[in-house]
Each structure stands twice: as structure tokens, then as C-alpha cells.
Design a protein around this motif. Sequence first.
Motif, PDB file in Angstrom:
ATOM      1  N   GLU A 118     -69.221 -47.319 -95.045  1.00 50.40           N
ATOM      2  CA  GLU A 118     -68.343 -46.387 -94.071  1.00 50.40           C
ATOM      3  C   GLU A 118     -68.873 -45.416 -92.941  1.00 50.40           C
ATOM      4  OE1 GLU A 118     -65.677 -44.208 -96.502  1.00 50.40           O
ATOM      5  OE2 GLU A 118     -64.656 -46.092 -97.385  1.00 50.40           O
ATOM      6  N   VAL A 119     -70.215 -45.011 -93.199  1.00 53.88           N
ATOM      7  CA  VAL A 119     -70.769 -44.109 -92.184  1.00 53.88           C
ATOM      8  C   VAL A 119     -71.674 -44.702 -91.152  1.00 53.88           C
ATOM      9  CG1 VAL A 119     -70.974 -42.433 -94.400  1.00 53.88           C
ATOM     10  CG2 VAL A 119     -72.990 -43.835 -93.486  1.00 53.88           C
ATOM     11  N   CYS A 120     -71.725 -46.060 -91.282  1.00 50.75           N
ATOM     12  CA  CYS A 120     -72.392 -46.885 -90.195  1.00 50.75           C
ATOM     13  C   CYS A 120     -71.459 -47.330 -89.211  1.00 50.75           C
ATOM     14  CB  CYS A 120     -73.125 -48.123 -90.988  1.00 50.75           C
ATOM     15  SG  CYS A 120     -74.581 -47.713 -92.080  1.00 50.75           S
ATOM     16  N   LEU A 124     -76.892 -39.034-102.942  1.00 52.53           N
ATOM     17  CA  LEU A 124     -76.599 -40.408-102.179  1.00 52.53           C
ATOM     18  C   LEU A 124     -75.488 -39.857-101.350  1.00 52.53           C
ATOM     19  CD1 LEU A 124     -76.470 -43.428-104.810  1.00 52.53           C
ATOM     20  CD2 LEU A 124     -77.676 -43.042-102.740  1.00 52.53           C
ATOM     21  N   TRP A 125     -74.535 -39.254-101.865  1.00 50.71           N
ATOM     22  CA  TRP A 125     -73.206 -38.817-101.096  1.00 50.71           C
ATOM     23  C   TRP A 125     -73.593 -37.887 -99.901  1.00 50.71           C
ATOM     24  CZ3 TRP A 125     -70.802 -34.099-100.511  1.00 50.71           C
ATOM     25  CH2 TRP A 125     -69.686 -34.086 -99.617  1.00 50.71           C
ATOM     26  N   ILE A 126     -74.518 -36.991-100.283  1.00 51.49           N
ATOM     27  CA  ILE A 126     -74.876 -36.027 -99.250  1.00 51.49           C
ATOM     28  C   ILE A 126     -75.760 -36.622 -98.079  1.00 51.49           C
ATOM     29  CG2 ILE A 126     -76.811 -33.932 -98.833  1.00 51.49           C
ATOM     30  CD1 ILE A 126     -75.816 -32.965-101.485  1.00 51.49           C
ATOM     31  N   SER A 127     -76.620 -37.669 -98.396  1.00 50.57           N
ATOM     32  CA  SER A 127     -77.355 -38.273 -97.503  1.00 50.57           C
ATOM     33  C   SER A 127     -76.464 -39.182 -96.682  1.00 50.57           C
ATOM     34  CB  SER A 127     -78.485 -39.349 -98.233  1.00 50.57           C
ATOM     35  OG  SER A 127     -77.846 -40.194 -99.180  1.00 50.57           O
ATOM     36  N   PHE A 128     -75.613 -39.786 -97.331  1.00 48.06           N
ATOM     37  CA  PHE A 128     -74.629 -40.855 -96.522  1.00 48.06           C
ATOM     38  C   PHE A 128     -73.748 -39.638 -95.679  1.00 48.06           C
ATOM     39  CE2 PHE A 128     -74.044 -43.565-100.293  1.00 48.06           C
ATOM     40  CZ  PHE A 128     -75.233 -44.195 -99.845  1.00 48.06           C
ATOM     41  N   MET A 129     -73.634 -38.571 -95.907  1.00 44.26           N
ATOM     42  CA  MET A 129     -72.660 -37.636 -95.255  1.00 44.26           C
ATOM     43  C   MET A 129     -73.508 -37.099 -93.985  1.00 44.26           C
ATOM     44  SD  MET A 129     -69.442 -37.508 -95.926  1.00 44.26           S
ATOM     45  CE  MET A 129     -69.780 -39.477 -96.175  1.00 44.26           C
ATOM     46  N   LEU A 130     -74.724 -36.802 -94.365  1.00 43.75           N
ATOM     47  CA  LEU A 130     -75.637 -36.451 -93.164  1.00 43.75           C
ATOM     48  C   LEU A 130     -76.015 -37.385 -92.056  1.00 43.75           C
ATOM     49  CD1 LEU A 130     -78.144 -34.168 -95.099  1.00 43.75           C
ATOM     50  CD2 LEU A 130     -76.427 -33.241 -93.725  1.00 43.75           C
ATOM     51  N   GLY A 136     -74.202 -39.945 -91.507  1.00 46.86           N
ATOM     52  CA  GLY A 136     -72.824 -40.414 -90.721  1.00 46.86           C
ATOM     53  C   GLY A 136     -72.609 -39.391 -89.764  1.00 46.86           C
ATOM     54  N   TRP A 137     -72.341 -37.957 -90.048  1.00 48.31           N
ATOM     55  CA  TRP A 137     -72.041 -36.890 -88.967  1.00 48.31           C
ATOM     56  C   TRP A 137     -73.165 -36.675 -87.814  1.00 48.31           C
ATOM     57  CZ3 TRP A 137     -67.331 -35.534 -88.865  1.00 48.31           C
ATOM     58  CH2 TRP A 137     -66.392 -35.803 -89.704  1.00 48.31           C
ATOM     59  N   ILE A 138     -74.302 -37.020 -88.138  1.00 49.83           N
ATOM     60  CA  ILE A 138     -75.475 -36.714 -87.232  1.00 49.83           C
ATOM     61  C   ILE A 138     -75.406 -37.925 -86.269  1.00 49.83           C
ATOM     62  CG2 ILE A 138     -77.782 -36.403 -87.034  1.00 49.83           C
ATOM     63  CD1 ILE A 138     -78.060 -34.627 -89.639  1.00 49.83           C
ATOM     64  N   THR A 139     -75.497 -39.112 -86.699  1.00 43.74           N
ATOM     65  CA  THR A 139     -75.682 -40.420 -85.985  1.00 43.74           C
ATOM     66  C   THR A 139     -74.314 -40.917 -85.319  1.00 43.74           C
ATOM     67  OG1 THR A 139     -75.820 -41.603 -87.765  1.00 43.74           O
ATOM     68  CG2 THR A 139     -77.819 -40.738 -87.213  1.00 43.74           C
ATOM     69  N   ASN A 140     -73.287 -40.657 -86.202  1.00 41.21           N
ATOM     70  CA  ASN A 140     -72.024 -41.438 -85.746  1.00 41.21           C
ATOM     71  C   ASN A 140     -70.878 -40.533 -85.601  1.00 41.21           C
ATOM     72  OD1 ASN A 140     -70.786 -43.461 -84.722  1.00 41.21           O
ATOM     73  ND2 ASN A 140     -71.129 -44.969 -86.551  1.00 41.21           N
ATOM     74  N   THR A 141     -70.822 -39.503 -85.212  1.00 39.77           N
ATOM     75  CA  THR A 141     -69.859 -38.490 -85.519  1.00 39.77           C
ATOM     76  C   THR A 141     -68.532 -38.842 -85.176  1.00 39.77           C
ATOM     77  OG1 THR A 141     -71.622 -36.828 -84.683  1.00 39.77           O
ATOM     78  CG2 THR A 141     -69.251 -35.871 -84.938  1.00 39.77           C
ATOM     79  N   GLN A 142     -68.315 -39.568 -84.070  1.00 38.02           N
ATOM     80  CA  GLN A 142     -66.984 -40.097 -83.528  1.00 38.02           C
ATOM     81  C   GLN A 142     -66.469 -41.092 -84.542  1.00 38.02           C
ATOM     82  OE1 GLN A 142     -66.950 -41.872 -79.621  1.00 38.02           O
ATOM     83  NE2 GLN A 142     -64.690 -42.032 -79.785  1.00 38.02           N
ATOM     84  N   HIS A 143     -67.202 -41.810 -85.090  1.00 36.70           N
ATOM     85  CA  HIS A 143     -66.783 -42.830 -86.166  1.00 36.70           C
ATOM     86  C   HIS A 143     -66.604 -42.054 -87.537  1.00 36.70           C
ATOM     87  CE1 HIS A 143     -66.766 -46.584 -88.565  1.00 36.70           C
ATOM     88  NE2 HIS A 143     -67.567 -45.881 -89.336  1.00 36.70           N
ATOM     89  N   MET A 144     -67.161 -41.232 -87.767  1.00 34.26           N
ATOM     90  CA  MET A 144     -66.677 -40.233 -88.949  1.00 34.26           C
ATOM     91  C   MET A 144     -65.318 -39.620 -88.774  1.00 34.26           C
ATOM     92  SD  MET A 144     -68.995 -40.876 -91.253  1.00 34.26           S
ATOM     93  CE  MET A 144     -68.781 -39.607 -92.337  1.00 34.26           C
ATOM     94  N   PHE A 145     -65.045 -39.008 -87.565  1.00 37.11           N
ATOM     95  CA  PHE A 145     -63.580 -38.320 -87.255  1.00 37.11           C
ATOM     96  C   PHE A 145     -62.746 -39.359 -87.534  1.00 37.11           C
ATOM     97  CE2 PHE A 145     -66.071 -34.614 -85.461  1.00 37.11           C
ATOM     98  CZ  PHE A 145     -65.451 -33.696 -85.861  1.00 37.11           C
ATOM     99  N   SER A 146     -62.961 -40.728 -87.035  1.00 35.67           N
ATOM    100  CA  SER A 146     -61.857 -41.573 -86.801  1.00 35.67           C
ATOM    101  C   SER A 146     -61.625 -42.017 -88.358  1.00 35.67           C
ATOM    102  CB  SER A 146     -62.336 -42.928 -86.172  1.00 35.67           C
ATOM    103  OG  SER A 146     -63.445 -43.394 -87.109  1.00 35.67           O
ATOM    104  N   HIS A 147     -62.361 -41.829 -89.308  1.00 39.70           N
ATOM    105  CA  HIS A 147     -62.100 -42.018 -90.745  1.00 39.70           C
ATOM    106  C   HIS A 147     -61.025 -41.129 -91.448  1.00 39.70           C
ATOM    107  CE1 HIS A 147     -64.066 -45.734 -92.338  1.00 39.70           C
ATOM    108  NE2 HIS A 147     -65.061 -45.462 -91.623  1.00 39.70           N
TER     109      HIS A 147
END
Length: 225
Positions: free
Chosen positions: A223-225, A110-116, A118-129
Motif C-alpha cells: 500500500e505504500v508503493c 515493520l509498520w514504522i518502516s513502511f510508514m516512513l 511511504g510518507w517520505i517517498t510517496n506522500t500524495q499516494h499515502m494521502f489518497s489512501h
Amino acid sequence: MMTNLFSSFDPSSSIFNMSLNWSSSFIGLMVLPMMFWLIPTRYNYIWIKIISTLHLEFKILMKSDKIKGGTLIFVTLFSMIMFNNFIGLFPYIFTSTSHMSMTLALALPLWISFMLFGWITNTQHMFSHLVPQGTPSVLMPFMVCIETISNMIRPITLAIRLAANMIAGHLLLTLLGNTGSKISLIMINLLIITQLLLLTLEAAVAIIQSYVFAVLSTLYSSEVC
């Protein structure tokens, strides 16, 4: 003879040298699908009400409709963990959710799928976290390190929390049960009452821990959306 306190939880169920340790996890496959083919009963209505309530709860927590049917994943996760927690309360049944091999197998993918995602589709949002809002510039490198570490240990904390809470109650019940042959009749009556109270507590823990696991997974996905 037990070599240590945890030896009573060692997998040992077998028939004709075939391991049955994990068979209890699949008993639900023989029971749950039947409800879709029978006339609805009170049990069905109760289960549908629980699923509807969880759907609304998880929909609020997700805060996004980008992933259609996303709540179905977490409702199913809650149902499976709760079933395994409850089935482990019966005598001589292997409690799969008290072992890290089971809980990590649920948390890590679950965690790996969320990370993949988030970082693939919404990279800027993940960096802001990685840097909370209002952080001073001097503390930003430290906050990035702290947030990265806290993010990476999430699947481990999820797995340990579920396994530790399930094995703690079972261990206490086992330790108290092993003293039954060495105490007086009056103390045995008190021991039985204590065991029943602990069993009731374990039933509550089985529901609470499955809910906590599903809710935290939902929060991590939001958090990844």
C-alpha cells in the motif's frame, strides 16, 4: 501451585541464575546455516521449494518491483515465526511468539518502516489512501479519521493476533493436561487422543499464523508503493 490460568506461561527457565527464556528463539541459528555448506538433501529440496513458492506468492501480493529483494524480508519473517511457533510445541520450551514483547518487536518496526518510506517517498499516494474512491464529500472527514485509526492499530492487531492464537492452544493443552491425575483410566485414554488431536491442530496453527503474519505485512507494504 498456579495462582492463575496463565501462570504456567511465566518465563522460568534458568541455569546458574542465567535466564534461558529466549534461547529457543536462537536455536535455528545453529541449524539453518548448515544447509548452505552440505550436499543438498530431501530436507533442503523441500525447504527450497517452500521458499520458492512463498517468493512467488509474496511477489504477486506486493504488486510492485520498486523494492528489489523485498520478498526476502517476508520469507525470512515467515520462516522465523514458524520456527519459533514449532519450537514452542515441545515440552518445557519457552514459546516466545506467545508474548507481546516478541510479536510487537516484529510488527512495530515493520509498520514504522513502511510508514516512513511511504510518507517520505510517496506522500500524495499515502494521502489518497485516507479517502477511499467514491466517498461522498460529506463523509470524507469521517473516513480520514477511520482510515487513520485503522492504519495506526495495524501493528497492534498483528501482534495480538499472533500472540493470542499461540497462547490459546497452549493454554487449552495445559488445562486438559492438568486434569490427567484426577480422572479414570478410560478418560485418560480419551484425554491422550484429544491432546494428540489438539497438538496436530496447534502444528497447523503454527504454520497458518506465521503465513498470515507474513501475508498481512506484505499487503501493508504494497500500500505504500
